[in-house]
Design a protein around this motif. Sequence first.
Motif, PDB file in Angstrom:
ATOM      1  N   PHE A 189       9.443  11.161  -5.478  1.00  0.00           N
ATOM      2  CA  PHE A 189       9.474   9.879  -5.879  1.00  0.00           C
ATOM      3  C   PHE A 189       9.146   8.647  -4.941  1.00  0.00           C
ATOM      4  O   PHE A 189       8.372   7.596  -5.141  1.00  0.00           O
ATOM      5  N   PHE A 190       9.219   8.927  -3.631  1.00  0.00           N
ATOM      6  CA  PHE A 190       8.794   8.049  -2.639  1.00  0.00           C
ATOM      7  C   PHE A 190       7.440   8.295  -2.193  1.00  0.00           C
ATOM      8  O   PHE A 190       6.693   7.320  -1.789  1.00  0.00           O
ATOM      9  N   HIS A 229       0.344   2.043  -1.655  1.00  0.00           N
ATOM     10  CA  HIS A 229       1.160   0.704  -1.014  1.00  0.00           C
ATOM     11  C   HIS A 229       1.579   0.806   0.040  1.00  0.00           C
ATOM     12  O   HIS A 229       2.737   0.547   0.590  1.00  0.00           O
ATOM     13  N   GLU A 230       0.818   1.446   1.044  1.00  0.00           N
ATOM     14  CA  GLU A 230       1.316   1.993   2.242  1.00  0.00           C
ATOM     15  C   GLU A 230       1.385   0.591   3.191  1.00  0.00           C
ATOM     16  O   GLU A 230       0.639  -0.286   3.317  1.00  0.00           O
ATOM     17  N   GLY A 231       2.674   0.624   3.817  1.00  0.00           N
ATOM     18  CA  GLY A 231       2.924  -0.782   4.817  1.00  0.00           C
ATOM     19  C   GLY A 231       3.662  -1.956   3.937  1.00  0.00           C
ATOM     20  O   GLY A 231       3.985  -3.147   4.235  1.00  0.00           O
ATOM     21  N   ALA A 232       3.773  -1.427   2.547  1.00  0.00           N
ATOM     22  CA  ALA A 232       4.061  -2.543   1.764  1.00  0.00           C
ATOM     23  C   ALA A 232       5.799  -2.260   1.399  1.00  0.00           C
ATOM     24  O   ALA A 232       6.430  -1.294   1.948  1.00  0.00           O
ATOM     25  N   GLY A 245       5.960  -0.105   8.886  1.00  0.00           N
ATOM     26  CA  GLY A 245       6.949  -1.314   8.300  1.00  0.00           C
ATOM     27  C   GLY A 245       7.320  -1.311   6.918  1.00  0.00           C
ATOM     28  O   GLY A 245       7.787  -2.120   6.463  1.00  0.00           O
ATOM     29  N   GLY A 246       6.794  -0.235   6.274  1.00  0.00           N
ATOM     30  CA  GLY A 246       6.951  -0.332   4.896  1.00  0.00           C
ATOM     31  C   GLY A 246       8.207   0.111   4.301  1.00  0.00           C
ATOM     32  O   GLY A 246       8.769   0.995   5.121  1.00  0.00           O
ATOM     33  N   LYS A 247       8.806  -0.452   3.482  1.00  0.00           N
ATOM     34  CA  LYS A 247       9.992  -0.224   3.037  1.00  0.00           C
ATOM     35  C   LYS A 247      10.120   0.420   1.424  1.00  0.00           C
ATOM     36  O   LYS A 247       9.667  -0.446   0.652  1.00  0.00           O
ATOM     37  N   TYR A 248      10.727   1.436   1.010  1.00  0.00           N
ATOM     38  CA  TYR A 248      10.752   1.950  -0.299  1.00  0.00           C
ATOM     39  C   TYR A 248      11.888   2.503  -0.418  1.00  0.00           C
ATOM     40  O   TYR A 248      12.642   3.067   0.187  1.00  0.00           O
TER      41      TYR A 248
END
Length: 213
Positions: A100-101, A108-111, A71-74
């Motif tokens: 970079f990703f 910050h996994e899932g963030a 669910g993480g968006k980067y």
Amino acid sequence: MTTENNVSNNNDTQEQGNISEEEFRQVVQALHDNGLKALRFKFEDEQVDGQVLNHEVYGPIFTFKVETRDGGKYATGFFMRELLQTFQSNEDPALWISSFFFDLMDGHEGADRLLPKPPQSEEDAKALIDNIIVPYCAKTIRDEFPNEQVYVDLDLHEQHGPVLEAGFTAISDGNNICALPLHVLIAHFLLNRDPAEPMIQGLYRIREEHGLE
């Protein structure tokens, strides 16, 4: 003093190659497609999207987003000159872009680490510079060179306007200061990029020029 400015507007790229507008659009599309392919190669089980924004100063800016299974968006972005250089000369463009990703995901996994909201006024921009970007750059640069006395301060450059300067106090002759316009630092920040990184690279080049390892 050297002023580091690694970004370019679209006219610069067109004039250097003397290409038509149609050829320029094809280059932009190819860079966008190659960026997506590179990220999908590294994140084959994740959702990867991207778009191209045309900035009035920097020209085409390529933004990409990776949405992970947890669910993480980067999201992060790149200037056209960066992608051109990467796909032309980097041995592993996919590794460079994906790095970079991985940095955004680290810890910050899932963030959600989407692109920051741009400042809405001059006061917001000043607060961003004074309270976030300059203190961060000063600390990061000094942490990178713990055994050196590093000068970091704001200045007004005749050609580039307000800049952030950094240099080694032990180097007094020749090219001894790296400077970046504040608008470039803001651009890096808004692309989820480390604004201190281009200045650190410039300081390493200064050390090399003076024979320092």
